[in-house]
Every structure is written in C-alpha cells, then in structure tokens.
Design a protein around this motif. Structure first.
Motif, PDB file in Angstrom:
ATOM      1  N   LEU A   1       0.848 -10.450  58.299  1.00 35.07           N
ATOM      2  CA  LEU A   1       0.321 -10.634  59.644  1.00 35.07           C
ATOM      3  C   LEU A   1       1.413 -10.625  60.692  1.00 35.07           C
ATOM      4  O   LEU A   1       1.266 -10.038  61.759  1.00 35.07           O
ATOM      5  N   LEU A   2       2.528 -11.295  60.381  1.00 32.94           N
ATOM      6  CA  LEU A   2       3.624 -11.394  61.344  1.00 32.94           C
ATOM      7  C   LEU A   2       4.150 -10.017  61.711  1.00 32.94           C
ATOM      8  O   LEU A   2       4.414  -9.737  62.878  1.00 32.94           O
ATOM      9  N   VAL A   3       4.285  -9.154  60.683  1.00 36.05           N
ATOM     10  CA  VAL A   3       4.796  -7.813  60.953  1.00 36.05           C
ATOM     11  C   VAL A   3       3.850  -7.087  61.903  1.00 36.05           C
ATOM     12  O   VAL A   3       4.272  -6.537  62.928  1.00 36.05           O
ATOM     13  N   ALA A   4       2.542  -7.150  61.591  1.00 38.24           N
ATOM     14  CA  ALA A   4       1.557  -6.461  62.437  1.00 38.24           C
ATOM     15  C   ALA A   4       1.577  -7.025  63.857  1.00 38.24           C
ATOM     16  O   ALA A   4       1.565  -6.277  64.835  1.00 38.24           O
ATOM     17  N   LEU A   5       1.624  -8.349  63.981  1.00 36.82           N
ATOM     18  CA  LEU A   5       1.591  -8.983  65.306  1.00 36.82           C
ATOM     19  C   LEU A   5       2.869  -8.697  66.078  1.00 36.82           C
ATOM     20  O   LEU A   5       2.836  -8.411  67.274  1.00 36.82           O
ATOM     21  N   ALA A   6       4.014  -8.778  65.383  1.00 37.26           N
ATOM     22  CA  ALA A   6       5.297  -8.561  66.058  1.00 37.26           C
ATOM     23  C   ALA A   6       5.390  -7.139  66.592  1.00 37.26           C
ATOM     24  O   ALA A   6       5.817  -6.913  67.722  1.00 37.26           O
TER      25      ALA A   6
END
Lengths: 229, 114
Positions: A56-61
């Motif tokens: 999720l962090l990768v997608a959000l970042a």
C-alpha cells in the motif's frame, strides 16, 4: 544459540517462509514497476517490515498521497498489531536487545506461529531466530523481485492483481473471524459514501467514518447493557 | 498501478519514516498498556470489528481506479475478486487464493484488453 533452537525455528517457519519469499518477490516487482529504484524494496522491508502495508505504501507514495493520509492508513491497517502484544510470549526472551527485535518484528506471521504453542515450550532464541528467518525470506524475496524487475525489465500487468488479491484474502479472513455482517456492511457503505463525497481523500474519510461508527455503536450497546443490568 | 513518475526521494523517505514509527508504536503499545485498558470492552470490540472493515475499505479503494466507462471492464475487475474470495472460502490457503485470483485476472486481461 543452541543448535536445537535453530532446528526448531526452521521447522516453525517452514510453512510460511516460502510464501513470504514469493509474496516478497511480487512486492519487489511492484516497487520497480512503480518507477522506484530497486533498493527501495529492501529499504521498505528492513525498516517497515509489514507485508501488506508495504504494498500500500508504495502505491500511495507513488500517487503523491499526503503524509497525513499515509499516517492514518498505517495506523488503521496496522492497528491490529496493537492487539498482538496482548498474547505474544515476549517474556520468554531474556535479553533487552532481543526483546526490542521481538517487538519490531511482531508481524501477523510471527504472532500466528508463536502464540499457538504453549509459551513454556518456547525458548527466547527460538522465537527470535524464527522472526529473523521470516524477515530474511521477506527481504530476500523483495530484493530478488526488484533486481529481476529492473535487470530484465520484467513487467507483468497481471501481477498488479497480486496486491488486490492479498487484501481480498485479508478482508475475507477478517470477515469470517469477526462472525457478524453489520460491521463489514457498514465498511462497504463508508467506502462508497467516501468515494462519492471525497474521491481524492477516500481512505481518510472512509476509515475515519468507519471508526466513528464503531465507537458510536459500542457506546450504544454499552448503554443498552447498562440499562438492562 | 499507474506509473506517475518519480515521487521524490524526500517524500519517500518521509513515507518510510512515518510508517515505520507508527508501526513500531502499535507493536509496542500493548506492552506499555495498563492492565485496565488491556481488558477494556472497547479494546476488545475494536479488536474484533476493526480489521475486517479496514480491509474492505482498502479493497474498495483499490477497485476504485477502475474506469466505469464500460461494463465489461467492471466485470473484468470484479470476477477475479469473486474468484479469490470463493477459492479462499473453499480452501483457506492464502497463497492458493492469490495465485488463482491472479491467474483469473491474467485470463480476464487477455479476454478484455485495454
């Protein structure tokens, strides 16, 4: 570390380690597929070490999501970890450094594996070795995936679905474990309302609304029980 | 995942730092919690109901990228989700459910491109 601890830890991890390696590999592919350098994969997995959240962090970042939304998402997605410590056998680990690592690496898998057997049968080194082996599988898989993705330009569009599938599986597990339909239905309603009202801040609005509804519901059921008593 | 280019190293470092700090705090919280709080009815209630709801909101969020200009595209995205849920309820094996779901998505992409 005694040899018996290593042997036990290897046996503990045998069921989940390969899976973590495979999932880690798809995480590595996602990292480079999102346009980041390969070394972000081990950075995420060493520093954050929270499988589903890292996807999720990768997608959000990459989407440029503001830090406030990232903080709330982390708080709520990993909120379940705040309940793991209630039964994790940390008292079996003697050294201070060991305990710190035990807490840092308290993932879903570590919780599942080390709260199942009776705590007295577990030694500190065995628990810590198991946790370190699991992190090695995850970091190793991620690094291999990221290097394969950047080295061979490996890009598989269908692989993006691994990430959605992971959350579909987690949602299914949690819904079955919760044994009621109202909560999940409330969540769907919150998600749809947030998507309509604030598509840009969907996660923040939906999660905030859902937590508020759970608190209100808890308040009401507590008041009802007090009235009955 | 849309490729929107370089989000900036500074932002990424901040993302990793914020997420790591909150995750560590959450994992450490119960060891610092008082006994009263540990056994409170509210904590038990949230422990039971929060995870499913949060995961469901995330799934809806992930699916919200899907363009709704064609019903066929909607079906292409929703059928693999249904396959994943069905296989998971049947076998309860996370890797198998994800592998089957992803394979069905690959087939769906081949049938309905674009």
């Amino acid at each position: 570390m005694r040899q018996v601890d290593l042997r036990d830890a290897l046996r503990d991890v045998a069921a989940v380690g390969p899976g973590m390696g495979v999932l880690g590999t798809s995480f590595g592919l996602l990292v480079v597929g999102s346009g980041l350098d390969w070394w972000w994969a081990p950075v995420f997995s060493v520093v954050v070490f929270a499988g589903s959240l890292e996807f999720l962090l990768v997608a959000l970042a990459v989407a440029g999501t503001p830090l406030a939304a990232i903080a709330l998402t982390t708080l709520l997605v990993n909120g379940r970890h705040a309940f793991y410590g209630l039964s994790f056998p940390l008292h079996r680990i003697r050294s201070r450094t060991g305990r710190v690592y035990g807490v840092l690496a308290l993932t879903d898998e570590a919780y599942a594996i080390y709260t199942a057997p009776p705590a007295t049968s577990l030694s500190g080194p065995r628990i810590l070795t198991g946790q370190a082996l699991m992190q090695a599988c995850w970091v190793g898989g991620g690094t291999v995936g990221a290097l394969a993705g950047s080295g061979f330009g490996l890009h598989l569009p269908a692989l993006e679905f691994v990430f959605t599938a992971l959350f579909v599986v987690l949602a299914t597990e949690a819904t079955v474990a919760g044994r009621e339909a109202t909560g999940p239905l409330l969540a769907v309603a919150c998600a749809l309302v947030a998507q309509l009202v604030a598509p840009g801040e969907m996660l923040l609005v939906a999660m905030g609304l859902f937590v508020a509804l759970l608190l209100v519901r808890h308040r009401f059921s507590a008041a009802r029980e007090a009235a009955r008593a | 995942m849309p490729d929107t280019g370089d989000p900036g190293t500074g932002h990424l470092v901040a993302v990793v730092a914020v997420a790591a700090a909150i995750t560590v705090a959450l994992r450490a919280a119960p060891f610092a919690m008082s006994a009263t709080l540990r056994s409170s009815a509210l904590v038990a209630d949230l422990a039971r109901h929060l995870p499913a709801g949060i995961m469901i909101i995330l799934v809806v969020h992930l699916l919200s990228d899907v363009p709704l200009d064609s019903a066929l595209v909607g079906v292409r995205e929703l059928v693999p989700v249904a396959v994943t849920v069905a296989v998971h309820l049947w076998r309860r094996n996370a890797l198998l459910s994800m592998a089957t779901g992803t394979a069905s998505y690959a087939v769906a992409l081949a049938l309905v491109p674009g």
